[in-house]
Design a protein around this motif. Sequence first.
Motif, PDB file in Angstrom:
ATOM      1  N   MET A 197       0.758  -0.976  -0.064  1.00  0.00           N
ATOM      2  CA  MET A 197      -0.062  -0.009  -0.140  1.00  0.00           C
ATOM      3  C   MET A 197       0.680   1.142  -0.028  1.00  0.00           C
ATOM      4  O   MET A 197       1.843   1.306   0.598  1.00  0.00           O
ATOM      5  CB  MET A 197      -0.845   0.014   1.223  1.00  0.00           C
ATOM      6  N   TYR A 198       0.620   2.334  -0.636  1.00  0.00           N
ATOM      7  CA  TYR A 198       1.334   3.444  -0.998  1.00  0.00           C
ATOM      8  C   TYR A 198       1.641   4.317   0.351  1.00  0.00           C
ATOM      9  O   TYR A 198       2.641   4.937   0.464  1.00  0.00           O
ATOM     10  CB  TYR A 198       0.418   4.681  -1.776  1.00  0.00           C
ATOM     11  N   ALA A 199       0.792   3.811   1.532  1.00  0.00           N
ATOM     12  CA  ALA A 199       0.869   4.622   2.674  1.00  0.00           C
ATOM     13  C   ALA A 199       2.074   4.166   3.527  1.00  0.00           C
ATOM     14  O   ALA A 199       2.428   4.983   4.545  1.00  0.00           O
ATOM     15  CB  ALA A 199      -0.533   4.885   3.500  1.00  0.00           C
ATOM     16  N   VAL A 200       2.270   2.817   3.575  1.00  0.00           N
ATOM     17  CA  VAL A 200       3.089   2.438   4.442  1.00  0.00           C
ATOM     18  C   VAL A 200       4.586   3.025   4.568  1.00  0.00           C
ATOM     19  O   VAL A 200       4.994   3.080   5.721  1.00  0.00           O
ATOM     20  CB  VAL A 200       3.232   0.855   4.303  1.00  0.00           C
ATOM     21  N   GLU A 201       5.146   3.148   3.499  1.00  0.00           N
ATOM     22  CA  GLU A 201       6.629   3.647   3.594  1.00  0.00           C
ATOM     23  C   GLU A 201       6.531   5.063   4.124  1.00  0.00           C
ATOM     24  O   GLU A 201       7.471   5.343   4.971  1.00  0.00           O
ATOM     25  CB  GLU A 201       6.964   3.470   2.225  1.00  0.00           C
ATOM     26  N   PRO A 202       5.786   6.144   3.440  1.00  0.00           N
ATOM     27  CA  PRO A 202       5.846   7.405   4.215  1.00  0.00           C
ATOM     28  C   PRO A 202       5.432   7.502   5.596  1.00  0.00           C
ATOM     29  O   PRO A 202       6.145   8.297   6.222  1.00  0.00           O
ATOM     30  CB  PRO A 202       5.018   8.049   3.052  1.00  0.00           C
ATOM     31  N   LEU A 203       4.460   6.618   6.014  1.00  0.00           N
ATOM     32  CA  LEU A 203       4.074   6.730   7.442  1.00  0.00           C
ATOM     33  C   LEU A 203       5.253   6.348   8.128  1.00  0.00           C
ATOM     34  O   LEU A 203       5.272   6.780   9.487  1.00  0.00           O
ATOM     35  CB  LEU A 203       2.818   5.669   7.531  1.00  0.00           C
ATOM     36  N   LYS A 204       5.888   5.138   7.776  1.00  0.00           N
ATOM     37  CA  LYS A 204       7.032   4.530   8.550  1.00  0.00           C
ATOM     38  C   LYS A 204       7.893   5.723   8.728  1.00  0.00           C
ATOM     39  O   LYS A 204       8.606   5.791   9.768  1.00  0.00           O
ATOM     40  CB  LYS A 204       7.750   3.503   7.837  1.00  0.00           C
ATOM     41  N   ARG A 205       8.256   6.386   7.637  1.00  0.00           N
ATOM     42  CA  ARG A 205       9.338   7.405   7.649  1.00  0.00           C
ATOM     43  C   ARG A 205       8.914   8.758   8.718  1.00  0.00           C
ATOM     44  O   ARG A 205       9.804   8.962   9.489  1.00  0.00           O
ATOM     45  CB  ARG A 205       9.461   8.090   6.266  1.00  0.00           C
ATOM     46  N   LEU A 206       7.711   9.095   8.622  1.00  0.00           N
ATOM     47  CA  LEU A 206       7.004   9.959   9.579  1.00  0.00           C
ATOM     48  C   LEU A 206       7.243   9.297  10.824  1.00  0.00           C
ATOM     49  O   LEU A 206       7.560  10.035  11.813  1.00  0.00           O
ATOM     50  CB  LEU A 206       5.718  10.257   9.175  1.00  0.00           C
ATOM     51  N   ALA A 207       6.896   8.094  11.182  1.00  0.00           N
ATOM     52  CA  ALA A 207       6.952   7.550  12.531  1.00  0.00           C
ATOM     53  C   ALA A 207       8.349   7.471  13.039  1.00  0.00           C
ATOM     54  O   ALA A 207       8.576   7.840  14.147  1.00  0.00           O
ATOM     55  CB  ALA A 207       6.271   6.139  12.414  1.00  0.00           C
ATOM     56  N   LEU A 208       9.367   7.493  12.190  1.00  0.00           N
ATOM     57  CA  LEU A 208      10.660   7.381  12.547  1.00  0.00           C
ATOM     58  C   LEU A 208      11.241   8.746  13.153  1.00  0.00           C
ATOM     59  O   LEU A 208      12.020   8.906  13.778  1.00  0.00           O
ATOM     60  CB  LEU A 208      11.859   6.663  11.456  1.00  0.00           C
ATOM     61  N   ILE A 260       5.427  16.828  14.380  1.00  0.00           N
ATOM     62  CA  ILE A 260       6.718  17.072  13.853  1.00  0.00           C
ATOM     63  C   ILE A 260       6.731  18.272  12.918  1.00  0.00           C
ATOM     64  O   ILE A 260       5.708  18.266  12.291  1.00  0.00           O
ATOM     65  CB  ILE A 260       7.568  15.939  13.577  1.00  0.00           C
ATOM     66  N   LYS A 261       7.455  19.003  12.801  1.00  0.00           N
ATOM     67  CA  LYS A 261       7.405  20.356  11.910  1.00  0.00           C
ATOM     68  C   LYS A 261       8.369  19.727  10.721  1.00  0.00           C
ATOM     69  O   LYS A 261       9.629  19.693  10.895  1.00  0.00           O
ATOM     70  CB  LYS A 261       8.006  21.665  12.295  1.00  0.00           C
ATOM     71  N   ILE A 262       7.957  19.659   9.331  1.00  0.00           N
ATOM     72  CA  ILE A 262       8.793  19.303   8.334  1.00  0.00           C
ATOM     73  C   ILE A 262       8.236  20.023   7.116  1.00  0.00           C
ATOM     74  O   ILE A 262       7.090  20.042   6.833  1.00  0.00           O
ATOM     75  CB  ILE A 262       8.879  17.679   8.327  1.00  0.00           C
ATOM     76  N   PHE A 318      10.804  16.369   3.584  1.00  0.00           N
ATOM     77  CA  PHE A 318      10.533  15.098   3.625  1.00  0.00           C
ATOM     78  C   PHE A 318      10.890  14.282   2.313  1.00  0.00           C
ATOM     79  O   PHE A 318      11.007  13.194   2.347  1.00  0.00           O
ATOM     80  CB  PHE A 318       9.031  15.040   3.905  1.00  0.00           C
ATOM     81  N   ALA A 319      11.050  15.017   1.299  1.00  0.00           N
ATOM     82  CA  ALA A 319      11.334  14.383   0.134  1.00  0.00           C
ATOM     83  C   ALA A 319      12.654  13.551  -0.081  1.00  0.00           C
ATOM     84  O   ALA A 319      12.948  12.504  -0.651  1.00  0.00           O
ATOM     85  CB  ALA A 319      11.469  15.488  -1.216  1.00  0.00           C
ATOM     86  N   GLN A 320      13.708  14.301   0.901  1.00  0.00           N
ATOM     87  CA  GLN A 320      14.861  13.293   1.146  1.00  0.00           C
ATOM     88  C   GLN A 320      14.593  12.128   1.850  1.00  0.00           C
ATOM     89  O   GLN A 320      15.203  11.089   1.452  1.00  0.00           O
ATOM     90  CB  GLN A 320      15.721  14.274   2.213  1.00  0.00           C
ATOM     91  N   TYR A 321      13.742  12.069   2.541  1.00  0.00           N
ATOM     92  CA  TYR A 321      13.273  10.651   3.029  1.00  0.00           C
ATOM     93  C   TYR A 321      12.364   9.466   2.010  1.00  0.00           C
ATOM     94  O   TYR A 321      12.279   8.253   2.348  1.00  0.00           O
ATOM     95  CB  TYR A 321      12.411  10.690   4.278  1.00  0.00           C
ATOM     96  N   THR A 322      11.841  10.105   1.128  1.00  0.00           N
ATOM     97  CA  THR A 322      10.952   9.525  -0.035  1.00  0.00           C
ATOM     98  C   THR A 322      11.631   9.099  -1.250  1.00  0.00           C
ATOM     99  O   THR A 322      10.973   8.672  -2.088  1.00  0.00           O
ATOM    100  CB  THR A 322       9.568  10.286   0.060  1.00  0.00           C
ATOM    101  N   ALA A 323      12.705   9.796  -1.514  1.00  0.00           N
ATOM    102  CA  ALA A 323      13.345   9.626  -2.850  1.00  0.00           C
ATOM    103  C   ALA A 323      12.543  10.217  -3.980  1.00  0.00           C
ATOM    104  O   ALA A 323      12.337   9.429  -5.100  1.00  0.00           O
ATOM    105  CB  ALA A 323      13.750   8.331  -3.218  1.00  0.00           C
ATOM    106  N   THR A 324      11.553  11.146  -3.886  1.00  0.00           N
ATOM    107  CA  THR A 324      10.854  11.826  -4.760  1.00  0.00           C
ATOM    108  C   THR A 324      11.084  13.290  -4.572  1.00  0.00           C
ATOM    109  O   THR A 324      11.949  14.102  -3.999  1.00  0.00           O
ATOM    110  CB  THR A 324       9.434  11.608  -4.539  1.00  0.00           C
ATOM    111  N   SER A 325      10.591  13.932  -5.793  1.00  0.00           N
ATOM    112  CA  SER A 325      10.583  15.497  -5.770  1.00  0.00           C
ATOM    113  C   SER A 325       9.787  16.073  -4.682  1.00  0.00           C
ATOM    114  O   SER A 325       8.805  15.315  -4.125  1.00  0.00           O
ATOM    115  CB  SER A 325       9.930  16.020  -7.099  1.00  0.00           C
TER     116      SER A 325
END
Length: 234
Positions: free
Chosen positions: A1-12, A20-22, A27-34
Amino acid sequence: MYAVEPLKRLALLGAIKKHIKISSAEFAQYTATSSKTTARLLKQLEDDKFIERQLVPGGQMITLTCSGIELLRKEYTEYQHIFSPDNANIELQGKVIAGLGEGQYYISQHGYMSQFSEKLGFQPFPGTLNITLDEASIAMRQPMEFTEPIIIEGFNDGERTFGAGKCYPIRINGIKSAVIIPERTHYPANLLEIIAPVNLREKLHLEDGDEVKVVVEKKDKCEVQNDRHARIQQ
């Protein structure tokens, strides 16, 4: 599911416990996207109610919602099952709910009681404790049902026929108990009906809505084979 990876990064980053303020660019640095793609992703997470988000100067304040946390917990539980030993115990969590009041009548039938005593090693309190599982535990229920069940045979008392069922040994707060699943009843995937030698509600001071943990004690292959052999010899 699309949400798991970004949610995991936010949780970390701490968003599972606090805001958290970001910025999208950060946040793009953690998702390897623009940063543009990340902004759309965060908007989608917000629309799907996996995160709460408030725009502020220099970025946004983000925290995971209960739905977002539950999604990660389900993912975690599934990975636990994948990488745990075959004979590892299964832990299920849920909340106590009111039953339909039929458990006492069926459990107290002599044809069932005698089998419970013989096959489960205890005579159950005439009633059941009903639990609705959380989302993560629903995913773990199916592996439980692939473990070796204890079969409770159906019988006829001369007036009516009572159906067969399956039992799975468990423990609640160390108390030896069993999940019971009638053969002819279609149970919702999130429901557990539990029997025990004591009134679990009274013993554990449980009320509707209280959270409980159920430990399903899986047997290894040797134990299963020994149990089968013992039944054949009887």
